[in-house]
Structure formats: C-alpha cells, structure tokens
Design a protein around this motif. Structure first.
Motif, PDB file in Angstrom:
ATOM      1  N   ALA A 106      -7.042   2.087   4.307  1.00 56.00           N
ATOM      2  CA  ALA A 106      -5.662   2.429   3.972  1.00 56.00           C
ATOM      3  C   ALA A 106      -5.578   3.459   2.848  1.00 56.00           C
ATOM      4  CB  ALA A 106      -4.892   1.169   3.579  1.00 56.00           C
ATOM      5  N   ALA A 107      -6.695   3.684   2.136  1.00 50.87           N
ATOM      6  CA  ALA A 107      -6.710   4.661   1.039  1.00 50.87           C
ATOM      7  C   ALA A 107      -6.969   6.080   1.523  1.00 50.87           C
ATOM      8  CB  ALA A 107      -7.763   4.269   0.005  1.00 50.87           C
ATOM      9  N   ALA A 108      -7.093   6.303   2.819  1.00 47.69           N
ATOM     10  CA  ALA A 108      -7.433   7.627   3.357  1.00 47.69           C
ATOM     11  C   ALA A 108      -6.502   8.740   2.868  1.00 47.69           C
ATOM     12  CB  ALA A 108      -7.457   7.586   4.882  1.00 47.69           C
ATOM     13  N   PRO A 109      -5.191   8.501   2.698  1.00 48.58           N
ATOM     14  CA  PRO A 109      -4.337   9.596   2.194  1.00 48.58           C
ATOM     15  C   PRO A 109      -4.747  10.108   0.816  1.00 48.58           C
ATOM     16  CG  PRO A 109      -2.983   7.889   3.192  1.00 48.58           C
ATOM     17  CD  PRO A 109      -4.377   7.342   3.112  1.00 48.58           C
ATOM     18  N   ALA A 110      -5.507   9.328   0.077  1.00 52.55           N
ATOM     19  CA  ALA A 110      -5.927   9.746  -1.267  1.00 52.55           C
ATOM     20  C   ALA A 110      -7.212  10.568  -1.257  1.00 52.55           C
ATOM     21  CB  ALA A 110      -6.108   8.525  -2.161  1.00 52.55           C
ATOM     22  N   THR A 159       0.815  -1.211   0.000  1.00 51.56           N
ATOM     23  CA  THR A 159       0.000   0.000   0.000  1.00 51.56           C
ATOM     24  C   THR A 159       0.849   1.260   0.000  1.00 51.56           C
ATOM     25  OG1 THR A 159      -1.717  -1.192   1.190  1.00 51.56           O
ATOM     26  CG2 THR A 159      -1.843   1.204   1.214  1.00 51.56           C
ATOM     27  N   ALA A 160       1.920   1.271   0.792  1.00 53.57           N
ATOM     28  CA  ALA A 160       2.763   2.465   0.893  1.00 53.57           C
ATOM     29  C   ALA A 160       3.374   2.845  -0.449  1.00 53.57           C
ATOM     30  CB  ALA A 160       3.859   2.244   1.931  1.00 53.57           C
ATOM     31  N   ASP A 161       3.659   1.849  -1.285  1.00 57.13           N
ATOM     32  CA  ASP A 161       4.229   2.129  -2.610  1.00 57.13           C
ATOM     33  C   ASP A 161       3.149   2.406  -3.642  1.00 57.13           C
ATOM     34  OD1 ASP A 161       6.793   1.655  -1.620  1.00 57.13           O
ATOM     35  OD2 ASP A 161       6.653  -0.494  -2.031  1.00 57.13           O
ATOM     36  N   LEU A 162       1.992   1.776  -3.465  1.00 60.00           N
ATOM     37  CA  LEU A 162       0.928   1.877  -4.462  1.00 60.00           C
ATOM     38  C   LEU A 162       0.196   3.215  -4.393  1.00 60.00           C
ATOM     39  CD1 LEU A 162      -0.672   0.352  -6.638  1.00 60.00           C
ATOM     40  CD2 LEU A 162      -2.159  -0.495  -4.814  1.00 60.00           C
ATOM     41  N   PRO A 199       0.943   6.434  -3.645  1.00 62.42           N
ATOM     42  CA  PRO A 199       1.443   7.609  -4.373  1.00 62.42           C
ATOM     43  C   PRO A 199       1.250   7.501  -5.877  1.00 62.42           C
ATOM     44  CG  PRO A 199       3.023   6.901  -2.706  1.00 62.42           C
ATOM     45  CD  PRO A 199       1.985   5.824  -2.794  1.00 62.42           C
ATOM     46  N   LEU A 200       1.404   6.287  -6.416  1.00 63.79           N
ATOM     47  CA  LEU A 200       1.220   6.097  -7.859  1.00 63.79           C
ATOM     48  C   LEU A 200      -0.228   6.339  -8.261  1.00 63.79           C
ATOM     49  CD1 LEU A 200       3.333   2.829  -8.312  1.00 63.79           C
ATOM     50  CD2 LEU A 200       4.047   5.189  -8.764  1.00 63.79           C
ATOM     51  N   VAL A 201      -1.157   5.790  -7.480  1.00 62.22           N
ATOM     52  CA  VAL A 201      -2.574   5.951  -7.800  1.00 62.22           C
ATOM     53  C   VAL A 201      -2.992   7.405  -7.665  1.00 62.22           C
ATOM     54  CG1 VAL A 201      -4.914   5.279  -7.172  1.00 62.22           C
ATOM     55  CG2 VAL A 201      -3.091   3.578  -7.139  1.00 62.22           C
ATOM     56  N   ARG A 202      -2.509   8.070  -6.620  1.00 68.02           N
ATOM     57  CA  ARG A 202      -2.865   9.480  -6.417  1.00 68.02           C
ATOM     58  C   ARG A 202      -2.368  10.342  -7.581  1.00 68.02           C
ATOM     59  NH1 ARG A 202      -1.355  11.458  -0.473  1.00 68.02           N
ATOM     60  NH2 ARG A 202      -2.587  13.232  -1.237  1.00 68.02           N
ATOM     61  N   ALA A 203      -1.164  10.062  -8.042  1.00 71.97           N
ATOM     62  CA  ALA A 203      -0.626  10.829  -9.166  1.00 71.97           C
ATOM     63  C   ALA A 203      -1.441  10.592 -10.424  1.00 71.97           C
ATOM     64  CB  ALA A 203       0.835  10.445  -9.397  1.00 71.97           C
ATOM     65  N   GLU A 204      -1.834   9.351 -10.670  1.00 68.64           N
ATOM     66  CA  GLU A 204      -2.638   9.049 -11.852  1.00 68.64           C
ATOM     67  C   GLU A 204      -4.006   9.715 -11.772  1.00 68.64           C
ATOM     68  OE1 GLU A 204      -1.762   7.770 -14.563  1.00 68.64           O
ATOM     69  OE2 GLU A 204       0.212   7.028 -14.001  1.00 68.64           O
ATOM     70  N   LEU A 205      -4.603   9.762 -10.571  1.00 71.61           N
ATOM     71  CA  LEU A 205      -5.902  10.423 -10.429  1.00 71.61           C
ATOM     72  C   LEU A 205      -5.796  11.915 -10.716  1.00 71.61           C
ATOM     73  CD1 LEU A 205      -7.572   8.794  -7.293  1.00 71.61           C
ATOM     74  CD2 LEU A 205      -8.469   8.841  -9.609  1.00 71.61           C
ATOM     75  N   ARG A 206      -4.684  12.510 -10.349  1.00 76.86           N
ATOM     76  CA  ARG A 206      -4.511  13.947 -10.604  1.00 76.86           C
ATOM     77  C   ARG A 206      -4.332  14.227 -12.092  1.00 76.86           C
ATOM     78  NH1 ARG A 206      -1.421  13.652  -5.697  1.00 76.86           N
ATOM     79  NH2 ARG A 206       0.509  13.351  -6.894  1.00 76.86           N
ATOM     80  N   HIS A 207      -3.682  13.303 -12.802  1.00 75.78           N
ATOM     81  CA  HIS A 207      -3.367  13.549 -14.214  1.00 75.78           C
ATOM     82  C   HIS A 207      -4.312  12.822 -15.166  1.00 75.78           C
ATOM     83  CE1 HIS A 207       0.237  15.657 -13.028  1.00 75.78           C
ATOM     84  NE2 HIS A 207       0.635  14.605 -12.322  1.00 75.78           N
ATOM     85  N   THR A 208      -5.141  11.919 -14.621  1.00 77.57           N
ATOM     86  CA  THR A 208      -6.143  11.158 -15.403  1.00 77.57           C
ATOM     87  C   THR A 208      -5.560  10.548 -16.670  1.00 77.57           C
ATOM     88  OG1 THR A 208      -6.906  13.145 -16.581  1.00 77.57           O
ATOM     89  CG2 THR A 208      -8.047  12.554 -14.529  1.00 77.57           C
ATOM     90  N   ARG A 209      -4.375   9.954 -16.537  1.00 73.15           N
ATOM     91  CA  ARG A 209      -3.782   9.274 -17.685  1.00 73.15           C
ATOM     92  C   ARG A 209      -4.288   7.834 -17.791  1.00 73.15           C
ATOM     93  NH1 ARG A 209       2.253  11.074 -16.098  1.00 73.15           N
ATOM     94  NH2 ARG A 209       1.439  10.171 -14.180  1.00 73.15           N
ATOM     95  N   MET A 210      -4.901   7.356 -16.730  1.00 68.31           N
ATOM     96  CA  MET A 210      -5.469   6.014 -16.731  1.00 68.31           C
ATOM     97  C   MET A 210      -6.967   6.114 -16.472  1.00 68.31           C
ATOM     98  SD  MET A 210      -2.623   3.858 -14.546  1.00 68.31           S
ATOM     99  CE  MET A 210      -3.649   2.383 -14.608  1.00 68.31           C
ATOM    100  N   SER A 211      -7.663   4.994 -16.593  1.00 66.48           N
ATOM    101  CA  SER A 211      -9.096   4.973 -16.340  1.00 66.48           C
ATOM    102  C   SER A 211      -9.390   5.357 -14.900  1.00 66.48           C
ATOM    103  CB  SER A 211      -9.650   3.577 -16.621  1.00 66.48           C
ATOM    104  OG  SER A 211     -10.932   3.433 -16.055  1.00 66.48           O
ATOM    105  N   THR A 212     -10.150   6.421 -14.719  1.00 66.89           N
ATOM    106  CA  THR A 212     -10.495   6.858 -13.365  1.00 66.89           C
ATOM    107  C   THR A 212     -11.287   5.787 -12.632  1.00 66.89           C
ATOM    108  OG1 THR A 212     -10.510   9.179 -14.067  1.00 66.89           O
ATOM    109  CG2 THR A 212     -11.676   8.638 -12.023  1.00 66.89           C
ATOM    110  N   SER A 213     -12.197   5.131 -13.336  1.00 64.12           N
ATOM    111  CA  SER A 213     -13.001   4.093 -12.695  1.00 64.12           C
ATOM    112  C   SER A 213     -12.120   2.965 -12.158  1.00 64.12           C
ATOM    113  CB  SER A 213     -14.015   3.518 -13.695  1.00 64.12           C
ATOM    114  OG  SER A 213     -14.946   4.505 -14.079  1.00 64.12           O
ATOM    115  N   ASP A 214     -11.109   2.566 -12.934  1.00 60.44           N
ATOM    116  CA  ASP A 214     -10.211   1.506 -12.487  1.00 60.44           C
ATOM    117  C   ASP A 214      -9.398   1.945 -11.280  1.00 60.44           C
ATOM    118  OD1 ASP A 214     -11.095  -0.179 -14.470  1.00 60.44           O
ATOM    119  OD2 ASP A 214      -9.441   0.267 -15.842  1.00 60.44           O
TER     120      ASP A 214
END
Length: 300
Positions: free
Chosen positions: A35-39, A4-7, A9-24
């Motif tokens: 554990a997703a509270a930081p996002a 989770t600690a590594d995952l 930051p990657l997911v948060r960055a992708e959500l900000r830039h929407t380069r991947m499917s937001t739904s996924d």
C-alpha cells in the motif's frame, strides 16, 4: 493508526521536508507494505543516503511496483556499490545492509540468486544467526542450507535457536525439531522482559499450527495467568501485555482450530478475524501478519 489513504500523503510530505525522523517514517511505510507504493518517489532517493537500509526494507515490502530500484538494489547486494553515510564508500567494514538489499531485490524482482548468495556467505563466515529470517522467508528455496539451519537450533543463544527452529520448519515443513526447540524457549513465567524470545516462540508455534499441539498446555497456562506482564518496561506494560495476550490467543486458535475460552474480550476481534483487514505484508511469511512485541519486527 490513520487509514492508509489519509496517512500516505502526510508521510510523503514529511519525507520530502525531513522534519521528522526519516528512519521512523520509513519504518511506518514498511508496515504499510504494498500500500506504500505511491510513496516510491520519496523512498527511492533514500537509497543513496544514510537511511538506505530502511529504504531497502520499504522497497522490499512494496514488492514488484518498486522495480525501478531493482538495479541499484542489485549493486548494493553484490557489493558493486554502497550508499553514502557512516558505513558508506569510505568505510573499512562491509555495509551492514547487503543482505537486506539482496532480500529487497528478491521481493521486487522474484530472483533469489543474490539473496541466496548473501546467505551462503554469512553462513560460511559463521554469521548464520543474521540470515535466519531471510532463509525462513525463502522457504523451500533455501533447502540447500537446511543442514546449517538445523545445526543452529542447538545454538547457545535463545534468539538464534528460536529463529533457526522457525526457519527449519519454513524450509522443510518438518515440525521436528522445530516444535520442541520453540517450546523449550517459551518461558511459562515470562514477565515481559524483552531480552527473552518467548513472544517470538509463541508466534512461531502458532504459525506451525496443529503440528504444534504439544504446546497447547503451556500456552493455555500463559493465557490463563492473572498477570502475564509484571515489569513496566518503558511504561508500556499494558501494551506489551495486550500484544502478548493476542499472540498467545492467536497461536492457540491456529493450533486447535478453536478460540480459547480464556481469551480476553478486548482480544477477541483480533483472534476471530473481525478486526480491520491488514494492509501490510511483513515479508516474513505468506501467513497473516503478526504484530511483534513493542511493534518491533524481524530484521527485514
């Protein structure tokens, strides 16, 4: 999956830039639970967009730390507002995420009034099958709907019967008629076809535990089959077989208190508790999270 600690930051960055499917991405965060509270700074803005349903699900899985979104969730749940998107403010039909928003509001605040109201409205309109997972999640707090749930255990639809049987047990603690209904929908010859609810029925029998002892012979038969999944659904036959084998072995272990002899070695760490500690709360029950077929989970 990455820790989770590594995952995160990657997911948060992708959500900000929407380069991947937001739904996924939202589905992935929902699997992480609290554990997703930081996002939260990245998730909450999606309540106002086309992925509001997915965002609400994440917030509900996070729980009380998402309190900042409680007011908006309440507006969506009550119909006072609705998000943008194809089912947004100008749509003629009701927003499909009302009950999901109500569920998330309950998980965040502990107040189940909006969820009970949404469930009652769906039951009154003949849409009871849609709210069964939520009623199961409410447990004894949904006792006022127990009669309606029991009636749905006789539905002509197998998925509805299975969901209703489990909801009945969660609400009342009574294994009758839950166990017979669930057992009737366990196909001893299930070949992996995702249209049949056999895996869900197996997991629910396991959740019931020793009171589901009459299911043991059928479950043992499934576990001992040389080939449990024959169909190459989307080339995922091995994954489906692994998931199903694990579900059957876990169910037997919960029912009998003993790990079945036929449990494949690859599944043993999951059944004996030596697997990595889960980080997610699927928001379905206080029991240990159960992985669904193809990774799919219940609606919420």
């Amino acid at each position: 999956m990455l820790p989770t600690a590594d995952l995160l930051p990657l997911v948060r960055a992708e959500l900000r830039h929407t380069r991947m499917s937001t739904s996924d991405l939202l589905r992935l965060l929902a699997d992480l639970g609290a554990a997703a509270a930081p996002a939260l700074p990245e998730v909450i803005p999606h309540l106002e967009a086309g992925c509001a349903y997915g965002a609400a699900r994440v917030l509900g899985r996070i729980g009380p730390p998402a309190a900042a979104a409680a007011g908006r969730l309440a507006e969506f749940a009550s119909g006072a507002a609705r998000p943008e998107g194809p089912y947004g403010p100008t749509a003629a039909c009701p927003w499909h995420g009302v009950r999901g928003a109500a569920w998330a509001h309950w998980r965040v605040t502990g107040d189940d009034a909006l969820l009970r109201q949404a469930c009652a409205a769906d039951l009154a309109a003949g849409r009871g099958s849609r709210v069964l997972p939520y009623l199961a999640d409410l447990g004894p707090a949904a006792a006022g709907h127990a009669d309606a749930v029991r009636a749905l255990t006789g539905s002509p639809g197998a998925w509805t019967r299975v969901a209703a049987a489990y909801a009945w047990w969660r609400i009342t603690g009574d294994p009758e008629p839950a166990v017979p209904v669930l057992l009737a929908d366990v196909d001893p010859a299930w070949d992996g076809h995702p249209a049949h609810p056999t895996p869900s029925a197996v997991r629910h029998l396991g959740a019931i535990g020793p009171a589901a002892a009459e299911a043991v012979p059928v479950l043992v038969g499934l576990l001992e089959r040389e080939e449990r999944v024959r169909e190459p659904w989307e080339r995922k036959r091995i994954l489906v077989d692994d998931d199903f084998t694990r579900a059957v072995a876990e169910a037997l272990t919960r029912i009998t208190g003993t790990v079945p002899d036929a449990t494949p070695p690859a599944v043993l760490p999951w059944v004996t508790g030596r697997r990595p500690a889960p980080v997610s709360d699927p928001g379905i029950s206080p029991d240990a999270p159960l992985r669904g077929l193809f990774g799919w989970r219940d609606e919420h």
